[in-house]
Scaffold this active site. Structure first.
Site, PDB file in Angstrom:
ATOM      1  NE  ARG A 291       0.259   0.383   4.944  1.00 10.40           N
ATOM      2  CZ  ARG A 291       0.803  -0.597   5.643  1.00 10.40           C
ATOM      3  NH1 ARG A 291       0.525  -1.855   5.357  1.00 10.40           N
ATOM      4  NH2 ARG A 291       1.646  -0.336   6.627  1.00 10.40           N
ATOM      5  CB  VAL A 294       1.524   6.553   7.731  1.00 10.44           C
ATOM      6  CG1 VAL A 294       1.505   7.871   8.492  1.00 10.44           C
ATOM      7  CG2 VAL A 294       0.255   5.754   8.007  1.00 10.44           C
TER       8      VAL A 294
END
Ligand code: MV4
Length: 447
Positions: A291, A294
Site C-alpha cells: 500500500r 503513512v
C-alpha cells in the site's frame, strides 16, 4: 482513468484528492456519516456517504463502496492505507466489476499478505530471512522441534498479521506452549486466521524499509530506505530518510533484496519491503506492505518523486517514467506523526473539538493534515491528526527545522503528541542517530 473514488478518510484522503486535482482526475470521496464535515468532503470534486460511523458499516463495507463507485460513475478506486488497502478480496471484487483497483493484483496481495508465504517467497528469491519455520507452524510437535533447532529467544507471529499485532516473544521452553495458544487465539480473533509462524528473535534491531515501485512491464526501481525505528507499541512515531545507519553498500543490498521479492510475486504498483537490520549491519527481510504508507512523504521529499502520481501512472498501465539511475537522494527528511492522544495518560486517545489549528509552514516544512479550526475529531478511527515533514540539506538541519515547525504548530481543544516529539528531537541519542527499536522505552522512559 478519469473519475477515481477514494475509499478512505483523514489526511490520506486529502493527500490523494490533492494529487487527483493536480494530475487532472475527478475525485469522488466515499465517506461515513461521522466524516460529513471533514475537509476531504469539502475539497473533493464530489462526495458520497457510504454508511455509518463504524468502519464495518462504511470504510470496510465492500458492497457499499462498489455501489458508490457505480452510482458516481467512477472507473477506479484508491484505497489509501488501512481499511481495505491490502484486501485481496476487495481488489478481486473491483476487478470482477471492471473497476481499476489502485494497488497490486489480488494474487500478489495474497502472497505477501500471508507473512509466512512472504518469507518463503523471499527465501526463494535469495533474500536473507531470519532463521525460522518454513511456512506456518502446523503442530505443537513441530513447534517444539523448531524451537530446539533455532534456540531461544524466539518470536511467534501471526501469518495474517503484520505491523506487530499478534506477536509473542518467547524466552524459554516453559513459555512456549502457552505463548503459542494465546497468540493463535489472538490471531484468530484479530484476523480470522489462527496460523502462526516462528522466527529467531533479533534483539535491538533497526527497523528499516525500502520503498519500491514496479510496473506491468517488469520495470522496477528502489526509492531507497526509510528509518522507522522510533515507535511505541508498534505504532511508528517518527520516520526519516536517509537512515544515518545505512551505507551506500547496505542501501544497494537492501534495494536489490526488495526488488528481487517484487519480481518474484510479479508485483505491480508501489510497495514497501521491511527489514530488520542488526548492529553488525546484517539484514533480514520480514514483510511487504502492499500500500501507500503513512510515512511516504519522507521518500517524496528526498527523491522528488510523487508516490501517489506514480501509483496513478502504474495503475493506468503506463511504464515508470524514470530509471533507477535517475533516483537520487538529496538532503534529509523527517516526519513526525502527530496524534490526538495524551502522552501523560498512556497515550490515551483525546477526541473532541479543535478550537484552534495553526499548521506549521515556512521553508522546508510540509504539513499533511485534515484539521481545521472548529473541526470535531471523532473517536471512531485512528488518532493521527497531522504529519509534519521537515526537509533540509542534512539531518541536523532537518531536526532543527522540525523543532522550529513544532514550536509554531498550534492545536487547541485536545491533547496532542507535539510536546512528546519535542522531547524526542532534543534527546542526545536521537540527535546522534544512535537509536534502535527500543528507543522510546529505553531513552524516553516510556512503557
Ligand atoms: C521481529 C523482531 C525481532 N526479531 N522479528 C515489529 C513490527 C513487525 N513488523 C515486526 N516486528 C518485529 N519483528 C524478529 N524475528 C522485532 C520486531 C519489533 C518489535 C518486537 C517486539 C516489541 C517491539 C518491537 C519493536 C520493533 C520491532
Amino acid at each position: 482513468m478519469k473519475r477515481i473514488l477514494i475509499a478512505n478518510r483523514g489526511e490520506i484522503a486529502l493527500r490523494i484528492i490533492r494529487a487527483l486535482r493536480e494530475y487532472g482526475y475527478f475525485s469522488v470521496l466515499a465517506y461515513s456519516e461521522a466524516d460529513r464535515d471533514s475537509l476531504p468532503v469539502k475539497l473533493s470534486d464530489a462526495a458520497i456517504c457510504i454508511g455509518p460511523a463504524s468502519a464495518r458499516g462504511s470504510y470496510l463495507n465492500i458492497p457499499a463502496i462498489i455501489s458508490a463507485v457505480e452510482i458516481t460513475g467512477c472507473d477506479a478506486v484508491h484505497p489509501g492505507y488501512g481499511f481495505l488497502a491490502e484486501s485481496p478480496q476487495f481488489a478481486r471484487v473491483c476487478m470482477d466489476a471492471g473497476i481499476i483497483f489502485i494497488g497490486p493484483s489480488p494474487e500478489a496481495m495474497e502472497k505477501v499478505g500471508d507473512k509466512s508465504v512472504a518469507r518463503a517467497v523471499a527465501k526463494n528469491a535469495g533474500v536473507p530471512v531470519v532463521p525460522g519455520s518454513n511456512g506456518f507452524v502446523s503442530s505443537k510437535d513441530e513447534l517444539f522441534k523448531l524451537a530446539k533447532e533455532i534456540s531461544f529467544p524466539l518470536i511467534l507471529k501471526a501469518a495474517a498479521g503484520g505491523g506487530g499485532k499478534g506477536m509473542r516473544i518467547v524466552q524459554s521452553f516453559s513459555e512456549l506452549e502457552n505463548s503459542f495458544d494465546t497468540a493463535s487465539n489472538e490471531a484468530k480473533t484479530a484476523f480470522g486466521n489462527s496460523k502462526l509462524y516462528l522466527e529467531k528473535y533479533v534483539s535491538e534491531p533497526r527497523h528499516i524499509e525500502i520503498q519500491f515501485a514496479r510496473d506491468k512491464f517488469g520495470n522496477c526501481v528502489s526509492l531507497f530506505e526509510r528509518e522507522c525505528s522510533i515507535q511505541r507499541k508498534h505504532q511508528k512515531l517518527l520516520e526519516e530518510s536517509p537512515s544515518s545507519f545505512v551505507s551506500p553498500k547496505l542501501r544497494k543490498e537492501l534495494s536489490e533484496a526488495a526488488l528481487a521479492i517484487a519480481n518474484q510475486v510479479d508485483y505491480v504498483g508501489i510497495g514497501t519491503a521491511e527489514f530488520l537490520v542488526t548492529q553488525e549491519e546484517k539484514f533480514y527481510f520480514i514483510e511487504i506492505n502492499a500500500r501507500i504508507q503513512v510515512e511516504h512523504p519522507v521518500t517524496e521529499m528526498v527523491t522528488g518523486i510523487d508516490l501517489v502520481e506514480l501509483q496513478l501512472i502504474i495503475a493506468e498501465g503506463k511504464p515508470i517514467p524514470f530509471s533507477q539511475d535517475d533516483v537520487k537522494i538529496t538532503g534529509h527528511a523527517i516526519e513526525c506523526r502527530i496524534n490526538a492522544e495524551d502522552p501523560r495518560n498512556n497515550f490515551c486517545p483525546s477526541p473532541g473539538k479543535v478550537t484552534q489549528f495553526i499548521p506549521p509552514c515556512g521553508p522546508g516544512i510540509r504539513c499533511d493534515s485534515h484539521l481545521y479550526s472548529g473541526f470535531e475529531i471523532v473517536p471512531y478511527y485512528d488518532s493521527l491528526i497531522a504529519k509534519v515533514i521537515s526537509y533540509a540539506p542534512n539531518r541536523e538541519r532537518a531536526i532543527n527545522r522540525m523543532q522550529r515547525a513544532l514550536y509554531e504548530m498550534t492545536v487547541e481543544g485536545i491533547s496532542t503528541t507535539i510536546d512528546f516529539h519535542m522531547e524526542v528531537l532534543k534527546n542526545a541519542f536521537f540527535r546522534k542517530g544512535d537509536y534502535y527499536t527500543n528507543f522510546v522505552q529505553r531513552r524516553m522512559g516510556i512503557k
